[in-house]
Scaffold this motif. Structure first.
Motif, mmCIF file in Angstrom:
data_model
loop_
_atom_site.group_PDB
_atom_site.id
_atom_site.type_symbol
_atom_site.label_atom_id
_atom_site.label_comp_id
_atom_site.label_asym_id
_atom_site.label_seq_id
_atom_site.Cartn_x
_atom_site.Cartn_y
_atom_site.Cartn_z
ATOM 1 N N LYS A 162 0.849 -1.194 0.000
ATOM 2 C CA LYS A 162 0.000 0.000 0.000
ATOM 3 C C LYS A 162 0.882 1.241 0.000
ATOM 4 C CE LYS A 162 -4.186 -1.944 1.942
ATOM 5 N NZ LYS A 162 -5.254 -1.825 2.959
ATOM 6 N N ILE A 166 3.387 -0.384 4.716
ATOM 7 C CA ILE A 166 1.949 -0.111 4.607
ATOM 8 C C ILE A 166 1.799 1.393 4.780
ATOM 9 C CG2 ILE A 166 -0.360 -0.578 5.505
ATOM 10 C CD1 ILE A 166 0.840 -3.041 6.960
ATOM 11 N N LEU A 198 -0.869 4.631 4.584
ATOM 12 C CA LEU A 198 -2.321 4.803 4.693
ATOM 13 C C LEU A 198 -2.703 6.271 4.875
ATOM 14 C CD1 LEU A 198 -2.988 1.937 7.291
ATOM 15 C CD2 LEU A 198 -3.498 1.829 4.845
ATOM 16 N N TYR A 217 4.039 2.265 8.070
ATOM 17 C CA TYR A 217 4.532 1.218 8.974
ATOM 18 C C TYR A 217 6.007 0.887 8.764
ATOM 19 C CZ TYR A 217 -0.019 -0.240 10.906
ATOM 20 O OH TYR A 217 -1.204 -0.299 11.577
ATOM 21 N N GLY A 271 7.928 -0.498 11.542
ATOM 22 C CA GLY A 271 7.371 -1.683 12.186
ATOM 23 C C GLY A 271 6.094 -1.380 12.957
ATOM 24 N N ARG A 272 5.792 -0.106 13.094
ATOM 25 C CA ARG A 272 4.551 0.297 13.741
ATOM 26 C C ARG A 272 4.036 1.556 13.045
ATOM 27 N NH1 ARG A 272 5.938 4.631 16.910
ATOM 28 N NH2 ARG A 272 3.791 4.661 17.545
ATOM 29 N N PRO A 273 2.766 1.888 13.228
ATOM 30 C CA PRO A 273 2.251 3.058 12.501
ATOM 31 C C PRO A 273 2.859 4.357 13.007
ATOM 32 C CG PRO A 273 0.572 2.162 13.988
ATOM 33 C CD PRO A 273 1.720 1.207 14.005
ATOM 34 N N GLY A 333 1.326 5.539 19.641
ATOM 35 C CA GLY A 333 -0.082 5.448 19.262
ATOM 36 C C GLY A 333 -0.248 5.114 17.803
ATOM 37 N N VAL A 334 -1.479 5.167 17.343
ATOM 38 C CA VAL A 334 -1.765 4.678 15.999
ATOM 39 C C VAL A 334 -1.465 5.700 14.907
ATOM 40 C CG1 VAL A 334 -3.383 2.904 16.677
ATOM 41 C CG2 VAL A 334 -4.215 5.228 16.316
ATOM 42 N N ILE A 360 -3.076 7.497 13.072
ATOM 43 C CA ILE A 360 -3.850 7.226 11.860
ATOM 44 C C ILE A 360 -4.728 8.421 11.497
ATOM 45 C CG2 ILE A 360 -5.860 6.192 13.009
ATOM 46 C CD1 ILE A 360 -4.111 4.785 9.865
ATOM 47 N N THR A 406 -1.497 7.883 21.387
ATOM 48 C CA THR A 406 -1.787 7.228 22.662
ATOM 49 C C THR A 406 -0.672 7.607 23.622
ATOM 50 O OG1 THR A 406 -2.689 5.426 21.344
ATOM 51 C CG2 THR A 406 -2.480 5.029 23.699
ATOM 52 N N ASP A 436 -4.677 5.974 26.262
ATOM 53 C CA ASP A 436 -5.971 6.044 25.607
ATOM 54 C C ASP A 436 -5.825 6.767 24.267
ATOM 55 O OD1 ASP A 436 -8.720 5.260 26.285
ATOM 56 O OD2 ASP A 436 -9.145 7.368 25.871
ATOM 57 N N GLN A 437 -6.632 6.374 23.273
ATOM 58 C CA GLN A 437 -6.524 6.988 21.941
ATOM 59 C C GLN A 437 -7.228 8.337 21.933
ATOM 60 O OE1 GLN A 437 -7.656 3.721 22.226
ATOM 61 N NE2 GLN A 437 -5.765 2.740 21.587
ATOM 62 N N VAL A 466 -10.954 9.239 16.926
ATOM 63 C CA VAL A 466 -10.194 9.024 15.689
ATOM 64 C C VAL A 466 -10.877 9.762 14.530
ATOM 65 C CG1 VAL A 466 -11.407 6.901 14.994
ATOM 66 C CG2 VAL A 466 -8.975 7.146 14.440
#
Lengths: 439, 156
Positions: free
Chosen positions: A188, A209, A211, A227, A230-232, A251-252, A254, A270, A274-275, A298
């Motif tokens: 992606k 990835i 996004l 990614y 290895g993580r977002p 955190g994400v 995203i 995060t 918490d997100q 989000v």
């Protein structure tokens, strides 16, 4: 559907439009256009336009004319506002070649558009005229010039003028771009294309990835999630000098969204378990925290002036769309129909939010709702997963993804849900389209 | 992901051996079936099996089954004090991608917190959410979805 569109023209907006028409340097016949818009209010459906072949003398000029005709035809067709009719054979009559309005009326034309192409020292001059075919009144006469490489933009400038003339609304479709995600290489990656799906350019090659791309309203920055580490992570690229930074926050990271009228981008981090949504500066520094409630927050999207934010929150149990002032204050829930409402996109006109809803029948469909929670309208149905709505810069159209034909592909529709069709044919799946506000 | 395949081989052997739990934790099949295998090569031949845990739709709450599985995973981790683990949070294809990335993080964090309360050191556990990006089963039905709403444990 045009009835609805016309009825929404507010008196001040009509005045602004008419004022603009009056001060345009070349002749836009404002009085006639106002009459035309008034007549259209009572009408319905697409506007029937006879688009005549552009007249040209000489081989080079004829080539330019053919090219411009193709652009204008595809441009007007893209808007979904017009029913394009071929010119009747006897469209011109007499020695002077005057327009034959009774012939135009007999083929059902409401509007006639045609013109000529000439060559002034190597410069292409496109001289266009638009008539109300019923009254025979001239609505607009305007010349467009440019060099050989600008024929496409000349054609689109005429298309935008014609849409504004006949609908009273500014048209910002032509020349606009969108970013999206595709897995056509097996990974992606982020891509950019023109409003009509042409001229696809790959922007990332991380083989990871990538996004949720988002470009700032001024067109300066691209933010996306990747990614590679290895993580977002959130990445921000300066589109002018191509420098890219990795924000590197926990955190994400995203679904970034640029806050209009500022240089800041919001995303989900995060930092305390918490997100929550945070604002980040283009240099990657944390600006401030925006949400303070347990559960997922989000997918932010901002009002045109950047003062308010809509987002998805789990605070009431299932995901729903909320709005809050960026400067603080309590969040107000906007969606109450359906148990799973996500992916809000705030209209550039400010009045509506488009979003997707996972329904009990297993379909995901696109809805629009007024910012105050009224006026819920379902735009897609019976076509599997329809997701990720994003408005055109003038609010006239919405791009989204659909799996109605199998794989996930980019689609467009008019903002009232009419004229749904696939935007482009590209290998692999496409997703997360985001229509740029800037040119 | 490099330990996933041996993990599967291990799981398959357990099922073949008649164990009822599809997610049972065990020593590597090499050491279970051949106790004389040299320890130096056992980790390279077959990695440990840390069982996946599964979730309900749009939920990161740990079911009784998930908690039982985490207790077994914790026991294994306490016997293998040198191993670090990445907990991957995954979601099914329903719902929307961005929200599911956040949900996957909550799923991974739920497991991490539970393992920590069972005495596994926080420093050995990291989390990553893949949302819908890496489905275990590419199918489009509840059978596939229920397998994809999971935490997956990868040792490193």
């Amino acid at each position: 559907m045009n009835v609805m569109r016309m009825k929404r023209i507010s008196i001040p907006r009509l005045f602004v439009t008419l004022f603009c028409l009056l001060i345009l340097p070349l002749t836009l016949r404002a009085e006639n256009a106002r009459e035309y818009i008034a007549i259209r209010k009572q009408g319905a459906g697409r506007i029937s336009v006879v688009l005549d072949k552009t007249v040209a003398k000489g081989g080079r000029e004829s080539e330019w004319a053919r090219s411009v005709d193709g652009t204008i035809r595809s441009g007007l067709d893209f808007t979904g506002l017009f029913n394009l009719l071929p010119a009747p054979l006897n469209v011109r009559q007499g020695q002077a070649g005057a327009l034959n309005f009774s012939a135009l009326n007999s083929v059902g034309a409401e509007v006639y558009a045609g013109g000529s192409m000439s060559n002034q020292s190597g410069k292409a001059i496109l001289d266009m005229s638009v008539y109300d075919a019923l009254s025979g009144k001239l609505l607009m006469k305007k010349a467009y010039s440019g060099d050989e490489t600008q024929l496409r933009s000349m054609g689109y400038r005429f298309c935008a003028d014609l849409v504004e003339l006949l609908t009273g609304k500014k048209c910002l479709l032509f020349g606009s771009k969108m970013v999206f995600v595709s897995n056509r290489t097996g990974f992606k990656e982020i891509y950019m294309c023109d409003f009509d799906g042409q001229n696809v350019v790959q922007l990332t090659a991380s083989k990871s990835i990538s996004l949720t791309p988002a470009v700032s309203a001024d067109g300066k920055y691209l933010a996306w999630t990747d990614y590679t580490s290895g993580r977002p992570d959130l990445y921000i690229r300066n589109l002018a000098d191509k420098t890219t930074i990795r924000v590197g926050k926990p955190g994400v990271n995203i679904a970034p969204a640029w806050r209009n009228s500022t240089d800041e981008v919001a995303t989900t981090l995060t930092l305390d378990g918490d997100q929550e949504l945070y604002l980040i500066r283009p240099d990657g520094k944390l600006s401030r925290r925006l949400t303070f409630s347990r559960g997922i927050d989000v997918s932010p999207t901002f009002s045109p002036d950047g003062s308010k934010m809509a987002f998805v929150s789990q605070r009431s149990g299932m995901p729903q769309i909320f709005i809050q002032e960026v400067e603080g204050g309590t969040a107000r829930r906007v969606t109450f129909s359906g148990n799973y409402n996500t992916q809000p996109s705030w209209s550039p006109l400010g009045d509506k939010i488009a979003y997707s809803s996972l329904q009990k029948n297993g379909e995901i469909n696109i809805f629009i709702i007024n910012v105050d929670g009224s006026g819920l309208l379902q735009l897609t149905s019976g076509s599997k997963y329809n997701e990720y709505p994003s408005w055109s810069p003038d609010g006239s159209m919405i791009t989204f993804t659909s799996t109605r034909q199998g794989g996930r592909k980019l689609f467009v529709m008019n903002a009232d849900g009419t004229n749904q069709r696939q935007l482009m044919h590209m290998d692999g799946d496409q997703q997360q389209p985001s229509w740029l506000r800037a040119k | 992901m490099k330990n996933t395949l041996p993990g599967f081989i291990g799981a398959a052997m357990i099922v073949l051996a008649g164990c009822s739990s599809k997610s049972a934790v065990t020593e590597s099949p090499a050491s279970a079936s051949a106790p004389d295998t040299a320890p130096a090569s056992s980790s390279a031949v077959a990695g440990p099996v840390l069982g996946d845990i599964f979730f309900s739709f749009d939920s990161s709450a740990l079911s009784t089954e998930a908690q039982d599985q985490l207790k077994q995973n914790a026991a294994w981790l306490q016997n293998h004090g040198a191993q670090s683990v990445v907990i991957q949070g995954h979601c099914d294809e329903r719902g929307t991608d961005e929200y599911n990335i956040a949900l996957g993080e909550r799923r991974a964090v739920s497991a991490k917190q539970y393992l920590t309360t069972l005495g596994v050191s926080d420093a050995r556990l990291s989390t990553v959410s893949y949302g819908e990006e890496k489905p275990f089963d590419p199918g489009h039905n509840e059978e596939a979805w229920s397998k994809n709403r999971r935490d997956h444990f990868v040792t490193k």
